[in-house]
Design an enzyme around this catalytic site. Structure first.
Site, mmCIF file in Angstrom:
data_model
loop_
_atom_site.group_PDB
_atom_site.id
_atom_site.type_symbol
_atom_site.label_atom_id
_atom_site.label_comp_id
_atom_site.label_asym_id
_atom_site.label_seq_id
_atom_site.Cartn_x
_atom_site.Cartn_y
_atom_site.Cartn_z
ATOM 1 N N GLU A 45 0.840 -1.206 0.000
ATOM 2 C CA GLU A 45 0.000 0.000 0.000
ATOM 3 C C GLU A 45 0.875 1.256 0.000
ATOM 4 O O GLU A 45 0.611 2.215 -0.735
ATOM 5 C CB GLU A 45 -0.900 -0.014 1.235
ATOM 6 C CG GLU A 45 -1.690 1.263 1.454
ATOM 7 C CD GLU A 45 -2.008 1.485 2.919
ATOM 8 O OE1 GLU A 45 -2.215 2.656 3.297
ATOM 9 O OE2 GLU A 45 -2.034 0.502 3.683
ATOM 10 N N ASP A 49 0.735 3.891 -3.243
ATOM 11 C CA ASP A 49 0.338 5.286 -3.100
ATOM 12 C C ASP A 49 1.293 6.193 -3.873
ATOM 13 O O ASP A 49 0.875 7.145 -4.546
ATOM 14 C CB ASP A 49 0.315 5.649 -1.618
ATOM 15 C CG ASP A 49 -0.002 7.109 -1.374
ATOM 16 O OD1 ASP A 49 -1.091 7.548 -1.767
ATOM 17 O OD2 ASP A 49 0.844 7.818 -0.790
ATOM 18 N N ASP A 118 -6.989 1.302 0.566
ATOM 19 C CA ASP A 118 -5.640 0.785 0.850
ATOM 20 C C ASP A 118 -5.322 -0.427 -0.032
ATOM 21 O O ASP A 118 -4.214 -0.551 -0.563
ATOM 22 C CB ASP A 118 -5.536 0.380 2.318
ATOM 23 C CG ASP A 118 -5.570 1.568 3.263
ATOM 24 O OD1 ASP A 118 -5.425 2.714 2.786
ATOM 25 O OD2 ASP A 118 -5.759 1.346 4.475
ATOM 26 N N GLU A 121 -4.446 0.518 -3.606
ATOM 27 C CA GLU A 121 -3.064 0.985 -3.718
ATOM 28 C C GLU A 121 -2.092 -0.197 -3.677
ATOM 29 O O GLU A 121 -1.080 -0.201 -4.392
ATOM 30 C CB GLU A 121 -2.763 1.962 -2.580
ATOM 31 C CG GLU A 121 -3.496 3.287 -2.719
ATOM 32 C CD GLU A 121 -3.336 4.197 -1.513
ATOM 33 O OE1 GLU A 121 -3.641 5.390 -1.631
ATOM 34 O OE2 GLU A 121 -2.914 3.696 -0.435
#
Length: 229
Positions: A45, A49, A118, A121
């Site tokens: 995650e 991002d 989350d 990502e």
């Protein structure tokens, strides 16, 4: 066998076939079911991002070569925020393949916005590690494509716009009031009213207070702008 079949179907939905399927398995594994031999998706995650941010920055610069940093920043935020990631996750059915602990599953984890965002990502990072940056960029542009085209409108914060509308008419800022909260703790529904000094008001409901405020502001602004015409 069922999980493997579900992940294969998920690969088809996102348009990427993994040469290292263990990466996808890790991306869909929540911390609530992780162990020393079954790593969760938190590190992925973190990486995803950053990959998403770079791709979106590139896409926005290419889409509008004349835009200033001040114009680009709210568009960028609208595309990478957790709510946008969760919306994409729902569209590709990511919740259906998540590996969750029993308590998280019973509390509606497959529908939770933060959890879905989350995990989306993490999937991006898994694609990046499996196929490189070009594969990750292709995935993001494919899944976020319609949002990139409409981002200028999405980035227009309705609460700010409504306040600017009121100030332009010498009114004080609109007032937001929480009218109620229903549903279980893990999936609440907030009811919010926004009201102008002149008495006009709108009510909206959403899964978070902030989203409900924005929805109410958007509805009231649309009504007031229509009455101005």
């Amino acid at each position: 066998m069922r999980l493997a079949a579900d992940l294969k179907a998920f690969e088809a939905r996102i348009g990427h076939q993994f040469s290292q399927p263990e990466l996808l398995l890790r991306a869909v594994t929540h911390a609530s079911i992780s162990s020393s031999t079954r790593p969760d998706n938190q590190r992925l995650e973190f990486l995803g991002d950053r990959v998403l941010g770079l791709v979106m920055a590139e896409a926005l610069l290419s889409a509008d070569t004349a835009a200033s940093e001040g114009q680009l920043a709210p568009r960028f935020n609208a595309l990478v925020r957790k709510e946008a990631c969760a919306e994409v996750a729902r569209e590709v059915g990511l919740g259906d393949v998540l590996k969750l602990g029993r308590s998280e599953m019973l509390s509606g984890g497959r529908r939770k916005e933060a959890l879905l965002g989350d995990a989306m990502e993490a999937v991006i990072a898994a694609v990046y590690q499996d196929g490189g940056f070009d594969a990750a960029r292709a995935l993001i542009l494919r899944l976020w494509g319609p949002r990139i085209g409409a981002v200028e409108q999405d980035a227009r914060d309705p609460k700010t716009s409504l306040q600017e509308w009121a100030q332009a008419r010498a009114m004080p800022p609109p007032v937001y009031t929480e009218q109620g909260r229903t549903g279980p703790d893990h999936q609440p529904i907030f009811t919010v009213e926004v009201k102008l000094e002149s008495g006009e008001a709108e009510i909206a409901r959403a899964g978070s207070k902030r989203v409900a405020e924005q929805a109410a502001a958007r509805a009231l602004l649309a009504r007031m702008e229509t009455s101005d015409d």
